[in-house]
Design a protein around this motif. Structure first.
Motif, PDB file in Angstrom:
ATOM      1  N   THR A 161      -1.058   5.927   3.703  1.00  0.00           N
ATOM      2  CA  THR A 161      -1.451   4.752   2.921  1.00  0.00           C
ATOM      3  C   THR A 161      -0.942   3.468   3.566  1.00  0.00           C
ATOM      4  O   THR A 161      -1.633   2.445   3.560  1.00  0.00           O
ATOM      5  CB  THR A 161      -0.928   4.844   1.476  1.00  0.00           C
TER       6      THR A 161
ATOM      7  N   SER B 259      -7.084   2.377   2.442  1.00  0.00           N
ATOM      8  CA  SER B 259      -8.130   3.148   1.780  1.00  0.00           C
ATOM      9  C   SER B 259      -9.269   3.529   2.717  1.00  0.00           C
ATOM     10  O   SER B 259     -10.375   3.816   2.261  1.00  0.00           O
ATOM     11  CB  SER B 259      -8.693   2.354   0.592  1.00  0.00           C
TER      12      SER B 259
ATOM     13  N   ARG C  60       0.834  -1.210   0.000  1.00  0.00           N
ATOM     14  CA  ARG C  60       0.000   0.000   0.000  1.00  0.00           C
ATOM     15  C   ARG C  60       0.863   1.253   0.000  1.00  0.00           C
ATOM     16  O   ARG C  60       0.556   2.239  -0.677  1.00  0.00           O
ATOM     17  CB  ARG C  60      -0.921   0.014   1.224  1.00  0.00           C
TER      18      ARG C  60
END
Length: 220
Positions: A129, A134, A82
């Motif tokens: 992140t 998300s 991520r």
């Protein structure tokens, strides 16, 4: 048994070590540029910025991935992935923001703008992140509302906001007619962002430390 929140597992010592690693990586980028390649931000801004973000990138992603949200559902490697995904996305956001605020456009500025944006992404977007993925709720709370509610939020939020505010202040000398080489894009903006980033890291550590002391007093 009630699961501990990620916010409650961040001690002042862990926050200090994380910020120390990220700060030392930033300093290492300057050291390598100056001592090995004999360049600096003023003489070769694009190459120096490249060295800075390349050296700092693994330290930021690997460090913040340790604090990932929901570790029982998100593995360490997924958090690292991520962070890697957030690097170019954050760079795009930073580049668009800089251009909207008046950063120069042209092929001669392309390399330095790209490298500056990647460095700023490590300051602002990548930690979030790696930690939150998300999760819109967390992103909105930290960046839209600016309402950090725990140690982990402080570690992500304050350095990011510090870098952005520092970059904004650092841009002030650019239009002045002093004709100094450090007024070129993005040299003074970079110095401002780094100062703001460092101030944000110190501030977040102080708040994490204060929060830990407050919890200790309540426990007594």
């Amino acid at each position: 048994m009630r699961k501990k929140s990620p916010q409650s597992t961040v001690s002042a010592s862990r926050a200090f070590i994380t910020h120390l690693f990220c700060g030392l990586a930033l300093a290492a980028g300057f050291w390598v540029a100056h001592n090995i390649y004999s360049i600096n931000l003023v003489s070769h801004p694009d190459n120096t910025l490249f060295l800075i973000w390349v050296i700092q990138c693994p330290f930021v992603i690997l460090s913040y991935s340790c604090f990932r949200k929901n570790p029982e559902k998100c593995s360490y490697l997924k958090a690292v992935a991520r962070g890697l995904l957030g690097l170019p996305l954050g760079a795009l956001l930073n580049a668009l923001g800089a251009l909207a605020l008046g950063a120069p456009v042209g092929i001669q500025y392309l390399k330095r703008t790209v490298n500056w944006s990647l460095m700023m992404s490590l300051f602002t977007v990548v930690p979030a992140t790696s930690v939150y993925g998300s999760s819109w709720m967390d992103w909105h709370r930290i960046f839209a509302q600016t309402k950090p509610n725990g140690a982990l939020d402080y570690m992500v939020c304050l350095p990011a906001h510090g870098a952005l505010i520092g970059a904004w202040f650092g841009a002030w000398p650019m239009p002045l007619d002093w004709e100094r080489p450090w007024q070129e894009w993005p040299i003074c903006v970079t110095y401002g962002a780094m100062v703001g980033y460092a101030v944000g890291m110190v501030g977040s550590f102080v708040l994490v430390l204060a929060q830990g002391k407050q919890k200790y007093r309540k426990a007594e």
